[in-house]
Design a protein around this motif. Structure first.
Motif, PDB file in Angstrom:
ATOM      1  N   VAL A 125     -16.800  31.672   0.442  1.00  8.64           N
ATOM      2  CA  VAL A 125     -17.865  32.342   1.185  1.00  8.64           C
ATOM      3  C   VAL A 125     -17.237  33.045   2.388  1.00  8.64           C
ATOM      4  O   VAL A 125     -16.729  32.391   3.306  1.00  8.64           O
ATOM      5  CB  VAL A 125     -18.942  31.344   1.657  1.00  8.64           C
ATOM      6  CG1 VAL A 125     -20.033  32.070   2.457  1.00  8.64           C
ATOM      7  CG2 VAL A 125     -19.547  30.611   0.476  1.00  8.64           C
ATOM      8  N   ILE A 126     -17.293  34.373   2.376  1.00  8.07           N
ATOM      9  CA  ILE A 126     -16.769  35.178   3.487  1.00  8.07           C
ATOM     10  C   ILE A 126     -17.875  36.148   3.893  1.00  8.07           C
ATOM     11  O   ILE A 126     -18.003  37.245   3.343  1.00  8.07           O
ATOM     12  CB  ILE A 126     -15.485  35.941   3.095  1.00  8.07           C
ATOM     13  CG1 ILE A 126     -14.439  34.971   2.550  1.00  8.07           C
ATOM     14  CG2 ILE A 126     -14.928  36.695   4.292  1.00  8.07           C
ATOM     15  CD1 ILE A 126     -13.163  35.635   2.086  1.00  8.07           C
ATOM     16  N   LYS A 127     -18.689  35.739   4.865  1.00  5.66           N
ATOM     17  CA  LYS A 127     -19.855  36.522   5.279  1.00  5.66           C
ATOM     18  C   LYS A 127     -19.660  37.058   6.695  1.00  5.66           C
ATOM     19  O   LYS A 127     -18.917  36.506   7.494  1.00  5.66           O
ATOM     20  CB  LYS A 127     -21.119  35.652   5.229  1.00  5.66           C
ATOM     21  CG  LYS A 127     -21.407  35.054   3.859  1.00  5.66           C
ATOM     22  CD  LYS A 127     -22.547  34.059   3.886  1.00  5.66           C
ATOM     23  CE  LYS A 127     -23.850  34.713   4.268  1.00  5.66           C
ATOM     24  NZ  LYS A 127     -24.986  33.761   4.139  1.00  5.66           N
ATOM     25  N   PHE A 128     -20.373  38.161   6.974  1.00  8.05           N
ATOM     26  CA  PHE A 128     -20.380  38.745   8.311  1.00  8.05           C
ATOM     27  C   PHE A 128     -18.960  39.069   8.790  1.00  8.05           C
ATOM     28  O   PHE A 128     -18.560  38.728   9.904  1.00  8.05           O
ATOM     29  CB  PHE A 128     -21.078  37.816   9.300  1.00  8.05           C
ATOM     30  CG  PHE A 128     -22.523  37.571   8.988  1.00  8.05           C
ATOM     31  CD1 PHE A 128     -23.493  38.507   9.295  1.00  8.05           C
ATOM     32  CD2 PHE A 128     -22.912  36.390   8.356  1.00  8.05           C
ATOM     33  CE1 PHE A 128     -24.825  38.279   8.998  1.00  8.05           C
ATOM     34  CE2 PHE A 128     -24.241  36.161   8.064  1.00  8.05           C
ATOM     35  CZ  PHE A 128     -25.204  37.111   8.371  1.00  8.05           C
ATOM     36  N   ASN A 129     -18.189  39.732   7.930  1.00  7.28           N
ATOM     37  CA  ASN A 129     -16.869  40.215   8.291  1.00  7.28           C
ATOM     38  C   ASN A 129     -16.821  41.724   8.073  1.00  7.28           C
ATOM     39  O   ASN A 129     -17.884  42.374   7.954  1.00  7.28           O
ATOM     40  CB  ASN A 129     -15.787  39.484   7.494  1.00  7.28           C
ATOM     41  CG  ASN A 129     -15.517  38.088   8.050  1.00  7.28           C
ATOM     42  OD1 ASN A 129     -14.716  37.901   8.961  1.00  7.28           O
ATOM     43  ND2 ASN A 129     -16.211  37.083   7.492  1.00  7.28           N
ATOM     44  N   ARG A 130     -15.625  42.273   7.994  1.00  9.81           N
ATOM     45  CA  ARG A 130     -15.480  43.724   7.899  1.00  9.81           C
ATOM     46  C   ARG A 130     -14.717  44.134   6.650  1.00  9.81           C
ATOM     47  O   ARG A 130     -14.014  45.138   6.655  1.00  9.81           O
ATOM     48  CB  ARG A 130     -14.789  44.254   9.141  1.00  9.81           C
ATOM     49  CG  ARG A 130     -15.584  43.999  10.416  1.00  9.81           C
ATOM     50  CD  ARG A 130     -14.936  44.625  11.629  1.00  9.81           C
ATOM     51  NE  ARG A 130     -13.582  44.121  11.844  1.00  9.81           N
ATOM     52  CZ  ARG A 130     -12.758  44.560  12.798  1.00  9.81           C
ATOM     53  NH1 ARG A 130     -13.155  45.516  13.629  1.00  9.81           N
ATOM     54  NH2 ARG A 130     -11.542  44.058  12.921  1.00  9.81           N
ATOM     55  N   ILE A 131     -14.854  43.388   5.601  1.00 12.03           N
ATOM     56  CA  ILE A 131     -14.154  43.697   4.361  1.00 12.03           C
ATOM     57  C   ILE A 131     -14.769  44.934   3.728  1.00 12.03           C
ATOM     58  O   ILE A 131     -15.987  45.004   3.532  1.00 12.03           O
ATOM     59  CB  ILE A 131     -14.216  42.488   3.400  1.00 12.03           C
ATOM     60  CG1 ILE A 131     -13.534  41.280   4.039  1.00 12.03           C
ATOM     61  CG2 ILE A 131     -13.599  42.819   2.052  1.00 12.03           C
ATOM     62  CD1 ILE A 131     -13.668  40.000   3.253  1.00 12.03           C
TER      63      ILE A 131
END
Length: 535
Positions: free
Chosen positions: A60-66
């Protein structure tokens, strides 16, 4: 770059378990190598990390800039859930998830994805949930999701979809939940939903449909929930919901319906929940929901023109247990009997209307599990004493202090439950009641006395009328029988009706014409009654 990728892959294969357990964990991420979960909250990641434990199952990788999904995702072949929502993804490369054959959930919502193709999800035959909500997808092309035969939930809401291909959902034979709400769809091609034989929930709200074509829902025998709120609907016909006889929940609120669509709804015989607020009708008429015998909950909220709930409006819905009629600013009065015939009602929400008083006979208030009448401009007087007592005595699940008085001015802003009965004016009511009762008793006594006097004055006529000829004959026979008995008792007396004028003439004539002996005169005396004057 390719050399580095190959090196990392080789290390992940040949490294011992202890080494993998100590894999790199980026800052602001939580890596659990026991549960094999990695969660990265708000941070500054702009690419997918490539040094995580390759055995992880949830990432889970949320609220990033990917901004892109690159080939590093291929390192994590054991993933069952991948969540990359709330990033800056612009697209999804073809076949990028080819190695995620165990993936069950893919969440790509709230990104900037503008297009997807029918090869985007190749190799994901076991995927169950696909979330693409909140992107910029403009259309659903032919067989776009055919590579996902086991997909059960598809969320395409909050996109810019304006067109659906008639074969857009071909191959989704296992789909049970479909979100198409908050798009720009104007027409639903009749064959679009036919392949979705197991569909149970369909969300079409917040589109610009204006009308629903006949046959649009053909083949959806298993549909249980339909949401078409805010779709600019003006009219519904008896064919609108044809084929949806098994629907349990329907939301047609926030449209432009000019009347309650009683006929269109009548075929939904299994309907249990109905929401139809924020429409343009001004009255909920008697028998408004005819045919919906299984209806348990109805919500009519935010109707700008609603002014009246007629008596018997819910008379055809004996299984209703919840009624929500709230935020209807013109609704000032509920007809007597508006909620009649509801033996199972136990939850009533009537807040934020324009109602000034509530009659105790309106609802079985003491039996309600929950009721809310707050936000109404209540006129607090003795007619509301019953509610004050109820709020004080019964622990009902409501914010009691929110039942606030607005009229008269001296009670404005005061909680009803805190105002005494004397201040409500109830101390004047017993004397008025006694006066009314006294007047009624006096009038009743006068009427009864008059009736008795009239009956006594007309008693003989009443006896003749009520008894008839038989009674009259019987009375004459009884009189003759009494006269006969009297004659037998006194045979020497000849009875004459005492007519004193006639007697005087007869006596004078007898005395003048005959000089009768004394015994004749005495015999005459015995035969004829003596006048009172002579006595």
């Amino acid at each position: 770059m390719n050399v580095l990728v190959m090196f990392v892959m080789l290390c992940s294969v040949f490294a011992p378990f202890e080494a993998r357990a100590a894999a790199y964990c980026p800052s602001r991420c939580v890596c659990d190598d026991v549960k094999l979960h990695v969660t990265c909250g708000e941070g500054e990641l702009d690419v997918l990390p490539i040094a995580l434990n390759p055995a992880i199952e949830r990432l889970v990788i949320k609220f990033n800039r990917i901004k892109a999904i690159d080939s590093s995702i291929q390192f994590y072949t054991e993933l069952t859930m991948l969540d990359l929502s709330y990033n800056h993804l612009l697209g999804i490369p073809k076949s990028i998830f080819m190695y995620q054959r165990r993936l069950l959930q893919l969440h790509l919502n709230n990104n900037k994805i503008s297009s997807i193709g029918n090869k985007t999800f190749a190799g994901m035959g076991d995927l169950r949930v696909l979330n693409l909500r909140g992107n910029f997808i403009e259309g659903v092309t032919k067989r776009l999701f055919a590579a996902l035969p086991n997909l059960e939930e598809l969320n395409l809401g909050e996109n810019q979809i304006s067109s659906l291909h008639p074969d857009a959902f071909e191959g989704l034979t296992s789909l049970r939940i479909l979100h198409l709400d908050d798009n720009a769809i104007q027409t639903i091609p009749t064959p679009s939903f036919k392949p979705l034989r197991l569909l149970a929930e369909l969300y079409l709200g917040l589109n610009t449909l204006y009308q629903l074509q006949t046959g649009a829902f053909e083949g959806l025998q298993h549909l249980r929930r339909l949401d078409v709120r805010g779709s600019m609907l003006v009219n519904l016909t008896i064919d609108t919901f044809r084929g949806l006889e098994n629907v349990r929940s329907l939301d047609i609120s926030d449209n432009h319906l000019l009347k309650v669509p009683t006929v269109a709804l009548s075929i939904l015989t299994r309907l249990e929940e109905l929401a139809l607020g924020q429409n343009d009708f001004d009255t909920v008429p008697e028998g408004a929901f005819f045919g919906l015998a299984n209806l348990r909950k109805v919500s009519i909220s935010g109707a700008l023109n609603l002014q009246r709930i007629q008596s018997g409006a819910f008379a055809s819905n004996p299984n209703l247990d919840t009624i929500v009629i709230a935020s209807n600013r013109l609704l000032a009065e509920l007809d007597e009997g508006a909620f009649a015939g509801l033996p199972h009602i136990d939850n009533v929400i009537l807040r934020d209307n324009a109602i000034r008083t509530f009659r105790e006979e309106l609802l079985p208030w003491k039996q309600l599990r929950n009721f809310d009448v707050s936000g109404n401009p209540l006129a607090c007087n003795c007619h509301m004493r019953w509610m004050k007592d109820l709020l004080r005595a019964k622990p009902i699940e409501t914010e009691q202090n929110q039942v606030i008085c607005q009229y008269p001015d001296r009670f404005a802003g005061e909680p009803l439950r805190e105002i005494s009965s004397e201040l409500l004016g109830c101390h004047l009511r017993p004397s008025k009641d006694r006066a009314v009762v006294g007047a009624v008793l006096v009038a009743s006594a006068a009427s009864l006395t008059t009736f008795i006097l009239v009956a006594y004055r007309l008693r003989h006529r009443l006896v003749d009328v009520l008894g008839g000829p038989e009674w009259h004959n019987k009375r004459n026979a009884l009189k003759e029988e009494k006269d006969l008995e009297f004659a037998k008792a006194y045979p020497e007396i000849e009875y004459h009706q005492p007519n004193y004028n006639i007697y005087t003439c007869n006596y004078q004539q007898t005395y003048a014409t005959k000089a009768s002996p004394q015994h004749q005169f005495q015999q005459h005396i015995y035969e004829t009654p003596i006048p009172v004057s002579d006595l």
